[in-house]
Scaffold this motif. Structure first.
Motif, PDB file in Angstrom:
ATOM      1  N   GLU A  83      66.695   2.593 142.623  1.00  0.00           N
ATOM      2  CA  GLU A  83      66.127   1.265 142.840  1.00  0.00           C
ATOM      3  C   GLU A  83      64.919   1.448 143.749  1.00  0.00           C
ATOM      4  OE1 GLU A  83      67.151  -1.076 146.053  1.00  0.00           O
ATOM      5  OE2 GLU A  83      66.653   0.903 146.823  1.00  0.00           O
ATOM      6  N   THR A  85      63.882  -0.616 146.599  1.00  0.00           N
ATOM      7  CA  THR A  85      63.812  -1.150 147.966  1.00  0.00           C
ATOM      8  C   THR A  85      63.905  -0.059 149.043  1.00  0.00           C
ATOM      9  OG1 THR A  85      64.912  -3.071 147.065  1.00  0.00           O
ATOM     10  CG2 THR A  85      64.718  -2.986 149.446  1.00  0.00           C
ATOM     11  N   GLU A 115      74.490   5.247 134.506  1.00  0.00           N
ATOM     12  CA  GLU A 115      75.514   4.289 134.050  1.00  0.00           C
ATOM     13  C   GLU A 115      75.830   4.548 132.593  1.00  0.00           C
ATOM     14  OE1 GLU A 115      75.209   0.154 135.579  1.00  0.00           O
ATOM     15  OE2 GLU A 115      73.105   0.669 135.790  1.00  0.00           O
ATOM     16  N   ARG A 122      70.444   0.880 130.877  1.00  0.00           N
ATOM     17  CA  ARG A 122      69.885   2.180 130.551  1.00  0.00           C
ATOM     18  C   ARG A 122      69.965   3.113 131.751  1.00  0.00           C
ATOM     19  NH1 ARG A 122      67.241   1.510 125.839  1.00  0.00           N
ATOM     20  NH2 ARG A 122      66.032   3.405 126.009  1.00  0.00           N
ATOM     21  N   GLU A 131      58.836  -6.913 148.003  1.00  0.00           N
ATOM     22  CA  GLU A 131      59.524  -6.935 149.288  1.00  0.00           C
ATOM     23  C   GLU A 131      58.596  -7.596 150.304  1.00  0.00           C
ATOM     24  OE1 GLU A 131      62.516  -5.818 148.879  1.00  0.00           O
ATOM     25  OE2 GLU A 131      62.330  -4.322 147.284  1.00  0.00           O
ATOM     26  N   TYR A 263      72.432  -6.046 151.807  1.00  0.00           N
ATOM     27  CA  TYR A 263      72.103  -7.465 151.914  1.00  0.00           C
ATOM     28  C   TYR A 263      72.722  -8.140 153.126  1.00  0.00           C
ATOM     29  CZ  TYR A 263      70.109  -7.048 147.292  1.00  0.00           C
ATOM     30  OH  TYR A 263      69.328  -6.668 146.236  1.00  0.00           O
TER      31      TYR A 263
END
Ligand code: HAM
Length: 424
Positions: A83, A85, A115, A122, A131, A263
């Motif tokens: 990812e 971030t 995955e 995918r 951000e 988060y």
């Protein structure tokens, strides 16, 4: 043996016209995010593994099961970014952020998660993300969400549904953990093995479990917002109020936690139509990210959306990108006409038209068929007579009208009568 030219499972080649739609969506994102003061940032596709383990959280599915991690020749553990971030925060921490300074960045590109491949899931997928770092208040969260909805509208997405919740902050964790554990413990026997383990390791992850038996139990769990302290609750209510004032519809999803552990406060997801089981078009929220070697956690708010899912959703709405074909095809009727046809095509390209010329002597019928297949709106014909007379036969494919035009006027004439495909 499997077919050696096939891409690996969960990866794929992206061909035109999908690529053109992709570029349109990226350009629309650039234009949209720029209106809100975001600048583009490009970070490496791989980072030290620690950046993701610390950043995303070692109890997350992504870190535990899905990362592409390898050792380089120097024995360092590196990981392909799952990812954006964590890497963006690493870049911001490295660049330094003065007290009170705000940084708004957007990024895009491939992400990698091991995955199980499925429609919309995918192993190499592509995200567009943003951000906003440096200011912690509900208006920044609401504005970030507003920008996402603004973008999805310009991209052409209809009926996207925004789901919203809060995870509260660190101060709320003990109370939420205790309440969740108290709720889930009596149901432990009916939960999957992973969730039984999560009861002691990370009870939040149970809320995110995709197992149907666990989901049934999760449906009765206490709403997270009810378990939060006053400060977190009012942060959430103020975020909702800002969205109300901005006229952005949303649905409260009391058990939405999202799959990444950084988060704090707001979490949100946008679900789209026509995506099947993988229906999250975008997801994000406010976070506090711990990074190796950085004393203070980096705080910000942002989101990422999946390009493949965006394209799927647009196609499900009937927006199938059309092949572009060409504006003009130049037919060469004789061997001698091949080079003049090439020169004519080259001159026409100076007018921004998309032009192909015959490269080999083939029958007139075969060349016209090729022009038709490419969707050429104008066909220019060069044969023995045209070469001798210094003319070109111009055929308008829409009305099948033909006219003979002097060679030195043909470029100007075709230009006047065509809209370049390349800029449409
Ligand atoms: P995420 O929910 O893991 O969030 O991913 C965001 C989006 O990327 C998803 O909504 C989905 O559209 C797409 N996506 C994720 N995994 C796959 C996959 N395997 N195949 C296809 N598409 C996928 C994040 O990545 C956070 N970094 C978002 C964020 C930014 N939060 C704060 N700032």
């Amino acid at each position: 043996m499997s077919n050696m030219v096939e891409p690996l499972p969960g990866t794929g080649d992206i061909w035109a016209p999908d690529v053109e739609e992709w570029v349109r969506l990226e350009n629309a994102a650039r234009a949209c995010f720029s209106k809100y003061g975001y600048d583009e940032l490009r970070t490496p596709v791989f980072e030290r593994t620690d950046v993701f383990v610390r950043g995303i959280g070692d109890q997350t599915e992504v870190v535990q099961k899905e990362m592409y991690t390898f050792e380089d020749r120097g024995g360092r553990s590196l990981t392909l970014r799952p990812e954006g971030t964590a890497g963006v925060m690493r870049a911001i921490a490295n660049a330094g952020l003065a007290p009170g300074e705000e940084k708004r960045v957007f990024y895009g590109g491939p992400m990698f998660r091991g995955e199980r491949p499925a429609a919309g899931r995918r192993r190499q997928f592509h995200q567009l993300g943003v951000e906003a770092v440096g200011t912690c208040n509900p208006r920044v969260d609401a504005e970030c969400i507003a920008m996402l909805m603004d973008y999805l509208k310009t991209a052409g997405i209809e009926n996207a549904k925004l789901m919203l919740n809060s995870r509260g902050q660190a101060e709320d964790r003990v109370a939420v953990n205790d309440a969740m554990r108290d709720y889930f413990k009596p149901h432990a026997d009916a939960m999957c093995e992973d969730c039984q383990r999560r009861l002691t390791t990370n009870v939040w992850r149970i809320l995110d479990c995709k197992n149907p038996a666990c989901q049934n139990i999760v449906a009765g769990a206490p709403p997270i917002v009810d378990l939060l302290g006053e400060e977190s609750r009012s942060f959430f209510e103020e975020t909702c109020r800002c969205l109300d004032v901005l006229g952005i519809p949303y649905e409260r999803d009391p058990r939405l936690v999202r799959g990444l552990d950084y988060y704090a406060h707001t979490v949100f997801e946008v679900v789209g139509e026509g995506l099947g089981a993988q229906n999250a078009l975008a997801g994000g929220g406010r976070y506090r990210i711990e990074l190796p070697g950085v004393k203070k956690p980096v705080e910000g708010v942002g989101f990422a959306l999946g390009m493949e899912r965006l394209l799927m959703a647009l196609k499900a709405q009937g927006r199938e990108p059309a092949p572009r074909g060409v504006d003009v095809f130049v037919v060469a009727q004789t061997e001698e006409a091949l080079l003049p046809a090439m020169v004519l095509a080259q001159e026409l390209r100076d007018t921004e038209l998309r032009v192909l010329a015959a490269q080999e002597k083939r029958s007139m019928k075969a060349q016209m068929r090729a022009a038709n297949k490419l969707g050429a709106k104008t066909v220019l014909i060069l044969g023995e007579r045209e070469l001798a007379e210094g003319t070109v036969m111009v055929k308008d494919m829409a009305c099948s009208e033909q006219s003979t035009v002097p060679r030195d006027e043909v470029v100007a004439q075709v230009k006047v009568h065509s809209t370049p495909n390349a800029t449409r």
